[in-house]
Design an enzyme around this catalytic site. Structure first.
Site, PDB file in Angstrom:
ATOM      1  N   ARG A  77     -37.319   4.104-101.407  1.00 37.76           N
ATOM      2  CA  ARG A  77     -37.542   3.552-102.747  1.00 37.76           C
ATOM      3  C   ARG A  77     -36.197   3.429-103.441  1.00 37.76           C
ATOM      4  O   ARG A  77     -35.469   4.421-103.565  1.00 37.76           O
ATOM      5  CB  ARG A  77     -38.484   4.463-103.547  1.00 37.76           C
ATOM      6  N   HIS A 121     -35.284   0.656-113.577  1.00 45.09           N
ATOM      7  CA  HIS A 121     -34.996   2.100-113.590  1.00 45.09           C
ATOM      8  C   HIS A 121     -33.883   2.333-114.605  1.00 45.09           C
ATOM      9  O   HIS A 121     -32.810   2.845-114.297  1.00 45.09           O
ATOM     10  CB  HIS A 121     -34.595   2.599-112.200  1.00 45.09           C
ATOM     11  N   GLU A 166     -41.064   5.311-115.134  1.00 46.43           N
ATOM     12  CA  GLU A 166     -41.188   6.269-116.235  1.00 46.43           C
ATOM     13  C   GLU A 166     -41.017   5.664-117.629  1.00 46.43           C
ATOM     14  O   GLU A 166     -40.061   5.983-118.364  1.00 46.43           O
ATOM     15  CB  GLU A 166     -40.194   7.405-116.030  1.00 46.43           C
ATOM     16  N   ASN A 292     -44.313  10.543-110.509  1.00 46.82           N
ATOM     17  CA  ASN A 292     -43.114  11.386-110.432  1.00 46.82           C
ATOM     18  C   ASN A 292     -43.506  12.757-110.976  1.00 46.82           C
ATOM     19  O   ASN A 292     -43.866  12.869-112.156  1.00 46.82           O
ATOM     20  CB  ASN A 292     -41.970  10.805-111.273  1.00 46.82           C
ATOM     21  N   TYR A 294     -42.298  16.841-111.254  1.00 45.08           N
ATOM     22  CA  TYR A 294     -41.243  17.844-111.095  1.00 45.08           C
ATOM     23  C   TYR A 294     -41.680  19.235-111.529  1.00 45.08           C
ATOM     24  O   TYR A 294     -41.303  20.238-110.917  1.00 45.08           O
ATOM     25  CB  TYR A 294     -39.992  17.425-111.875  1.00 45.08           C
ATOM     26  N   GLU A 358     -41.491  10.280-106.791  1.00 41.52           N
ATOM     27  CA  GLU A 358     -40.377  11.224-106.933  1.00 41.52           C
ATOM     28  C   GLU A 358     -40.880  12.657-106.976  1.00 41.52           C
ATOM     29  O   GLU A 358     -41.828  12.952-107.693  1.00 41.52           O
ATOM     30  CB  GLU A 358     -39.571  11.003-108.231  1.00 41.52           C
TER      31      GLU A 358
END
Ligand SMILES: CO[C@H](O)c1c[n+]2c([nH]1)[C@H](O)[C@@H](O)[C@H](O)[C@H]2CO
Length: 452
Positions: A77, A121, A166, A292, A294, A358
């Protein structure tokens, strides 16, 4: 013995983004982006770091593709820099910019690596910012036109497209907190920006589909399970509002439900201005949801009148004191949070396909005797892969997993001080040095699962 085997054809990958790895910011006709402006503004990034050189991927991409091939990951990606394609944001197309990505895509396909292309991005052409940026509705149309140009050139070979990375970060970190480009601090603008980002997604999807037959098109959101700091009613209600702020504000309109009523009430006169048809455009069906993940959001009530949400994140030191291990970003390591998030998405939104676009971590990696031993990253990835596997077993339509990141890179306001890569970058020499986690991940990919 593979204890947790993933489905055949599961797309293991790595992820990067243009401004974070390419460098060559003045080369081959590229125009300036808002991150060129922001990173060159004193005080905005760690020690004034910029993306001027970054990992010099723009020149070293053949070596990087070779490293991907050696890793054995079947997917990659990456994002396309809008300012390379349309240096002024609209109008004249820069063919040399398209040529770069054309060569990269051909090399990836030659290496039997499936390209996943992120169109935005965070590197908006500065020329568009000068005309209002994402706060201006016209930028939504400019994005759809940019998507059309790229999809016409690459759409015969690129079959996996991500419109945005995002939008929450673009809107609220870039336009409310102001610690990302363009560095605006205005809640009303941030909320209007979130609407224009979603609208631009809605207009870009049909343009991509028209130019890239049988392509899969989706959007990537940063999503987290939201956990109240305590069981107190005020904290539970604050967590509900924060879930609306971070997750539902984007998920609801994308899945055809319009903006969440509780958040429209919370925002009051800060709510965005929308035109007839906007919500229908935003709700255009997508082929996959990019996630994504985290860390969870740990939230407590905040009585400050300056905070319409009346909810704040629990600070890292409190999480550490509560027993959570933190990454170098101060994010709590909570693999179960990934499972919780995926199950919630399946339950509440039922996307046809999910890719984890991600997941990864920054640790204090050290180059010692020419090697980088990163056991914490191996443990982090192992435990998150295990959580993803559990979600798969419980019916979540997870089709792929992209580790952030292929290589250490420009970590936005943190500059080069945070290392997320499977490959260590020596920023003095730009030498690429695969870390221990690179070899470990290669084994996971070869086995298509976890071996213990
Ligand atoms: C809470 O983390 C966010 O979802 C997030 C983390 N990350 C991101 N978004 C961005 O998509 C990447 O460009 C960052 O390099 C990466 C690492 O910070």
């Amino acid at each position: 013995m593979v204890e947790r085997r993933f489905p055949d054809g599961f797309l293991w990958g790595t992820a990067t983004a243009a401004y974070q790895i390419e460098g060559a910011v003045d080369e081959d006709g590229r125009g300036p982006s808002i991150w060129d402006t922001f990173s060159h503004t004193p005080g905005k990034t760690f020690e004034g770091h910029t993306g001027d050189v970054a990992c010099d991927h723009y020149h070293r991409w053949p070596e990087d593709v070779h490293l991907m091939q050696q890793l054995g990951a079947p997917a990659y990606r990456f994002s396309i820099a809008w300012p390379r394609i349309l240096p002024q944001g609209t109008g004249q197309v820069n063919q040399r910019g398209l040529d770069f990505y054309d060569r990269l895509v051909d090399a990836l396909l030659q290496a039997e690596i499936t390209p996943f292309v992120t169109l935005y991005h965070w590197d908006l052409p500065q020329a568009l910012q000068d005309r209002g940026g994402w706060a201006a509705r016209e930028t939504a149309e400019a994005f759809a036109a940019y998507a059309d140009v790229v999809a016409r050139r690459l759409g015969d070979r690129v079959k996996h497209w991500i419109t945005h990375n995002e939008p929450w970060v673009v809107a609220f970190v870039g336009h409310f907190l102001g610690v990302h480009a363009p560095g605006i601090q205005d809640a009303r603008i941030a909320i209007q920006v979130s609407h224009h980002l979603l609208l631009s997604h809605g207009h870009a999807v049909p343009a991509i589909r028209a130019a890239s037959p049988d392509a899969q098109v989706g959007i990537t959101l940063n999503l987290s399970p939201v956990r109240p700091a305590t069981e107190a009613e005020e904290d539970r209600l604050a967590a509900q509002r924060y879930d609306g702020f971070l997750n539902r504000w984007f998920l609801d309109p994308l899945f055809g439900r319009g903006y969440p009523q509780d958040m429209l009430a919370t925002y009051g006169e800060l709510a965005p201005t929308a035109q007839t048809g906007d919500l229908d455009a935003i709700a255009v069906p997508i082929d996959f949801l990019g996630v994504n993940y985290y860390t969870p959001a740990f939230v407590r009530y905040d009585a400050s009148v300056l905070n319409p949400l009346k909810a704040i994140l629990v600070p890292p030191e409190e999480l550490q004191a509560a027993g959570y291990e933190l990454t170098e970003m101060g994010w709590a390591i909570v693999p179960d949070g990934l499972y919780e998030l995926l199950i919630r998405l399946q339950r509440d939104f039922a996307p046809s396909t999910i890719y984890i676009t991600e997941n990864g971590a920054a640790f204090a990696d050290q180059l010692e005797d020419g090697a980088v031993r990163d056991p914490k990253r191996i443990a982090f990835l192992h435990d998150h892969f295990a959580a993803a596997h559990r979600a798969l077993q419980d019916g979540v339509p997870l089709r792929g997993y992209f580790v952030w990141s292929l290589m250490d890179n420009f970590e936005w306001a943190h500059g080069y001080s945070k290392r997320f890569g499977l490959i260590y970058i020596d920023y003095e020499t730009l030498e690429r040095i695969p870390k221990e986690s690179y070899a470990w991940y290669s084994e996971v990919i070869r086995a298509n699962g976890l071996v213990q």
